[in-house]
Each structure stands twice: as C-alpha cells, then as structure tokens.
Motif scaffolding. Structure first.
Motif, short mmCIF file in Angstrom:
data_model
loop_
_atom_site.label_atom_id
_atom_site.label_comp_id
_atom_site.label_asym_id
_atom_site.label_seq_id
_atom_site.Cartn_x
_atom_site.Cartn_y
_atom_site.Cartn_z
N SER A 69 64.91 81.85 81.62
CA SER A 69 66.08 82.46 80.99
C SER A 69 65.76 83.09 79.65
CB SER A 69 67.18 81.41 80.82
OG SER A 69 66.72 80.32 80.03
N ILE A 70 64.74 82.59 78.95
CA ILE A 70 64.43 83.14 77.63
C ILE A 70 63.94 84.58 77.73
CG2 ILE A 70 62.03 82.39 77.52
CD1 ILE A 70 62.77 81.57 74.55
N SER A 126 75.07 88.38 67.64
CA SER A 126 75.83 87.11 67.54
C SER A 126 77.28 87.27 67.99
CB SER A 126 75.79 86.57 66.10
OG SER A 126 74.48 86.42 65.66
N THR A 127 77.53 88.06 69.01
CA THR A 127 78.88 88.27 69.52
C THR A 127 78.95 87.92 71.00
OG1 THR A 127 78.43 90.60 70.05
CG2 THR A 127 79.31 90.10 67.85
N PRO A 128 80.14 87.58 71.50
CA PRO A 128 80.26 87.33 72.94
C PRO A 128 79.89 88.55 73.79
CG PRO A 128 82.15 86.44 71.78
CD PRO A 128 81.36 87.23 70.77
N ALA A 141 76.14 88.49 74.28
CA ALA A 141 75.84 87.29 75.08
C ALA A 141 76.24 87.50 76.53
CB ALA A 141 76.58 86.09 74.48
N ALA A 142 77.39 88.14 76.76
CA ALA A 142 77.84 88.39 78.14
C ALA A 142 76.92 89.36 78.86
CB ALA A 142 79.27 88.93 78.11
N LEU A 143 76.42 90.37 78.15
CA LEU A 143 75.49 91.31 78.78
C LEU A 143 74.22 90.61 79.21
CD1 LEU A 143 75.93 94.37 76.37
CD2 LEU A 143 76.75 94.19 78.72
N VAL A 144 73.69 89.74 78.36
CA VAL A 144 72.47 89.01 78.70
C VAL A 144 72.71 88.04 79.84
CG1 VAL A 144 70.80 87.33 77.83
CG2 VAL A 144 71.49 89.26 76.39
N LEU A 145 73.80 87.28 79.78
CA LEU A 145 74.09 86.30 80.83
C LEU A 145 74.44 86.98 82.15
CD1 LEU A 145 76.09 83.62 78.81
CD2 LEU A 145 73.70 83.54 79.54
N SER A 146 75.02 88.17 82.08
CA SER A 146 75.31 88.90 83.32
C SER A 146 74.02 89.26 84.05
CB SER A 146 76.10 90.17 83.01
OG SER A 146 77.37 89.87 82.47
N LEU A 147 73.02 89.72 83.31
CA LEU A 147 71.73 90.00 83.94
C LEU A 147 71.13 88.74 84.55
CD1 LEU A 147 70.08 92.37 81.30
CD2 LEU A 147 71.15 93.00 83.46
N MET A 148 71.32 87.61 83.90
CA MET A 148 70.74 86.36 84.37
C MET A 148 71.45 85.83 85.61
SD MET A 148 70.20 82.86 82.23
CE MET A 148 71.87 82.34 82.64
N THR A 149 72.76 86.02 85.69
CA THR A 149 73.52 85.48 86.82
C THR A 149 73.62 86.44 88.01
OG1 THR A 149 75.58 86.26 85.80
CG2 THR A 149 74.92 84.00 85.34
N LEU A 150 73.31 87.71 87.80
CA LEU A 150 73.42 88.67 88.90
C LEU A 150 72.59 88.27 90.13
CD1 LEU A 150 73.57 92.27 87.35
CD2 LEU A 150 75.16 91.23 88.98
N GLY A 199 75.95 76.72 80.62
CA GLY A 199 75.02 75.75 80.08
C GLY A 199 73.76 76.33 79.47
N GLU A 200 73.64 77.66 79.43
CA GLU A 200 72.42 78.28 78.91
C GLU A 200 72.38 78.26 77.38
OE1 GLU A 200 69.60 79.28 79.95
OE2 GLU A 200 69.97 78.90 82.08
N THR A 201 71.19 78.05 76.86
CA THR A 201 70.98 78.06 75.41
C THR A 201 69.87 79.00 75.00
OG1 THR A 201 71.66 75.74 75.33
CG2 THR A 201 70.53 76.60 73.40
N ALA A 202 68.73 78.96 75.70
CA ALA A 202 67.54 79.70 75.27
C ALA A 202 67.78 81.19 75.08
CB ALA A 202 66.40 79.45 76.27
N PRO A 203 68.40 81.91 76.05
CA PRO A 203 68.57 83.36 75.81
C PRO A 203 69.51 83.67 74.67
CG PRO A 203 69.74 82.68 77.80
CD PRO A 203 68.90 81.52 77.37
N LEU A 204 70.48 82.78 74.42
CA LEU A 204 71.46 83.03 73.36
C LEU A 204 70.84 82.80 71.98
CD1 LEU A 204 74.63 81.44 74.96
CD2 LEU A 204 73.77 83.77 75.14
#
Length: 435
Positions: free
Chosen positions: A267-268, A287-289, A292-301, A359-364
């Motif tokens: 995830s990092i 440091s904005t949602p 963070a949402a763009l990064v997590l979207s790539l991770m969950t796709l 539950g993700e921390t590292a990419p954030l």
C-alpha cells in the motif's frame, strides 16, 4: 503348487487389502482434522488475547474524572466594567477564578509551589469550559455555582488505578501532597467518573484529557465517502467491460494480469504515487480527504474489479441468452438483467474494499495525513487526519493517558471494521440467489 498354498495359507483378497488401506487413510484424515482444528483454535486464541488486551487497556478511556468546585464568577475579575460585553467576557481570566475556588477549598495551601501544584489537578481546558458557560449565560457573573470541572490526566490515571498510590513517591508521577488533596475531595464526594463525551466530540490535543477522535472520525468519513464515489463506478464499469464486452486478446490478458498484480502491491507504493502525481504534479491539497480518497481509490480498485468480475461470472448464461432471444441489445442485457443480479456480489466486494481502505495507514502517511490537526474537518478539502493515523500518533505519545485512548480508538476502529464486514455478509445472504 506354490509354497504358500502348500503351507495352507489362503491368498489375500483384494477387499482385505482395500480395508487395511482404508483404516490407515481414515486415521490420517482424523489426524489432519485434529491439526486443522488445533490451528483454528490457536488462531482464535491469539485473536481473543489481542482483543482482551486492547479492551483491558482501553475501556477506561470511555469514562473521565471530574472534580466539583464551588466556583465564584467574580465580577471584578470577569467583567470589571459591568457591560456584559461578549468580547470582554471571552478575554477574561477564568484561570484566576479556578485558582480562587481551589484556594477557598484548601485554605491551608499558601506556599507558592504548593499553590501551583494544587492548580495543576484541574485540566488546562477547564477555563475554556467556564468561558463557554459565561458566554452562554452572562447572568452567571457575580454568582457562585457548583461546577464539575475536568481533572488533569494524572489525576484521572490515579482515580482509574493506573497510578498505584502505594508505590513510593519517587516512583510515581503524583506526589503524596497531591494524593492527599485528591483523597480529601473523594471523602467530600467531589470527585466522580463520568462518561467521556469529550472522546467523541473533541479533536486531537496535546493534553490527553482533552483529546478526542471526532476530527479523525470525520476525516475517515469524508475520505471513505469520496473513495466510494470514485472507485465503485470505475470498478464496476471496468469489470463489466472486461467480462462482457472486451475482446479476448493479448491486450486484455495484459490488463487482467496487471489488475491482479495491483491487488498485491504494497500500500505504501500507492502513497508514493499519490505524493508524486496528485500532490506534486496536479497540485491537489495536501493532508485532505480529497487526496486521501484518490490514493485509496487506486488501492481499492483491483479488489472491486476482481470481486465484480466474479459476481458477473456467477450469473448463469441462460439469463443473457433469454434477454438476447427476446430482442434486447447486449448493453440492455447487461444493464437490465445481468448487472442487477450481480450487484449483491459487487457490493460485497466494495464493502470489503472500503473496510480495507478504512484501516490503511502507510499510504496516508506519505501524503501528509500525519499532520497535527486540532480542528474538525468541514469538507473534502479541509486539512484532516483519519482514525488509523490518529492511533499511530497517539501510540507514539509518552503519557500513560494516551495509552488508554490509543486502545479505545482501536476498539472504535475495530467496531467499524466488524460492522462493515458483517454488512457485507448480510448483504450477500439477503440478495444472493441460488441457481
């Protein structure tokens, strides 16, 4: 005649050989079952120990210690001009009001150092509480009221038993003199523990007794909502195209291999991608949602695409054939017949992907969500943090009071994750069809 026949020993029958081998195979199967059962029990034992340790350390964070004092809202201190002007009342010295209340309660304390120690039993956030009371009701000026004030974190730890009163004074943070004051207040019924609403309504703070998870919860909420809005349509659309419309050639095979590989990327790496592309290249606020949402979207796709394709494959071909047979176009067949039947499985995969993102921390950490932000975010572009990062920050704090708040925040996070996974299971059982 052979020697065995000559000796009178009958030849072994095939059924005897099979029965002998069956006994050995059944014995091996029983041993295998026992090993599997032992592995399950061992795993559940470790999980149970983990949960028990977290609950044992964190359950006390849901209550907080308060001290009752007869507070005199002195007019000379708070509003010497008698105008009741909100700006004057907001700038008044409420710490002096608290010191006077403590001095009246403990008149024997006169030495300067002891006076400072006495004032330290009350939280540094108590003056703000009195200010809010006066601004809400200016008629309090000139009166004396019994007010429950938030205790300092060391007093809170003492009352909860995390600081042993029986230890020598040199081995604990709370001195004997302070313990005596606390015991005197206890004997008068002026100390009690109440439900800790601050934990759920405040943002983070450097003072443990004032720290809460409201800012992190709102940051997680905004991040997950935006992640869902981005990843679900794209993931379902990609799965629908790859499974139903894309030609089977080397390019689609390459895309499928890459999607499967992306599901296993650490995830990092997505955090580094977000830092290099979304922040450095596109200038998305740090440091904005939103970022963070763009990064997590790539991770969950990848998770959503793989689950959605599996759901589409579970729809029987007869559904497609029947729709095409009555004149529906391929797109109508997919949108009106196949997609509704596959949607429960798609939603299940999406919820699991959202639980993973929660539950993700590292990419954030890579995109600045580790910043110390006191204010509760009000939108998708407000500076914020998320609950896992808040737990990471509190776990690094040396104060004992942050230990219980860290464990309590983990309990809240686990509760959300369990609810999301339970929702996925119930959704699948509710809408699943047997073909």
């Amino acid at each position: 005649m052979s020697k065995s026949h000559a000796a009178g020993a009958p030849p072994k029958r095939t059924i005897d050989i099979v029965n002998a081998s069956l006994k050995r195979r059944y014995a091996r199967e029983r041993r295998f079952r026992l090993v599997g059962l032992a592995a399950v029990i061992l795993g559940l034992t470790f999980v149970g120990l983990l949960f028990a340790d977290i609950i044992a350390k964190g359950h006390t964070a849901f209550v907080q210690t308060y001290i009752q004092l007869p507070v005199t809202f002195d007019a000379e201190t708070l509003d010497p001009m008698g105008t009741r002007d909100p700006e004057t009342l907001a700038r008044a010295n409420y710490q002096a009001v608290i010191r006077d209340a403590l001095r009246n309660e403990f008149p024997e304390v006169t030495e300067r150092r002891a006076t400072r120690a006495l004032a330290s039993i009350i939280s540094v956030g108590a003056p703000s509480h009195l200010r809010d009371m006066v601004l809400k009701n200016p008629d309090l000026v000139g009166t004396t009221r019994e007010v429950w004030l938030l205790a300092d974190d060391d007093i809170d730890m003492l009352m909860k038993g995390h600081i042993d009163r029986n230890l020598p004074e040199s081995e604990r943070r709370v001195k004997d003199q302070t313990v005596g004051w606390v015991e005197q207040l206890e004997s008068q019924g002026r100390i009690e523990k109440r439900f800790n609403t601050i934990f759920f309504t405040n943002g983070t703070s450097r003072e443990p007794e004032l720290a809460g998870i409201a800012g992190a919860l709102m940051g997680s909420f905004y991040t997950l909502v935006l992640t869902l809005l981005i990843s679900f349509p794209i993931g379902v659309g990609a799965a629908l195209y790859l499974e139903e419309f894309a030609p089977k050639n080397r390019w689609t095979d390459l895309i499928e291999v890459n999607i499967n590989n992306l599901a296993a990327v650490p995830s990092i790496v997505f955090g580094l991608l977000g830092l290099a592309v979304f922040i450095a290249l596109f200038g998305v606020p740090r440091s904005t949602p939103l970022v963070a949402a763009l990064v997590l979207s790539l991770m969950t796709l990848p998770t959503i695409i793989i689950a959605s394709r599996a759901a589409l494959k579970s729809v029987p071909p007869s559904i497609r054939e029947a729709a095409l047979g009555v004149g529906a176009s391929p797109l109508q067949t997919q949108m009106h017949h196949v997609l509704p039947l596959a949607m429960p499985g798609m939603l299940t995969g999406t919820i699991i992907g959202m639980a993973q993102a929660l539950g993700e921390t590292a990419p954030l950490l890579m995109i600045g969500m580790i910043a110390f932000i006191v204010d509760i975010p009000s939108g998708f572009t407000s500076p914020s943090t998320v609950l896992p990062v808040q737990i990471f920050l509190w776990a690094d704090s040396p104060e004992r009071a942050f230990v219980e708040r860290t464990s309590a925040a983990i309990m809240v996070l686990l509760a959300f994750l369990i609810l999301m996974n339970l929702g996925a299971v119930l959704l699948r059982r509710r809408f699943e069809r047997r073909w």
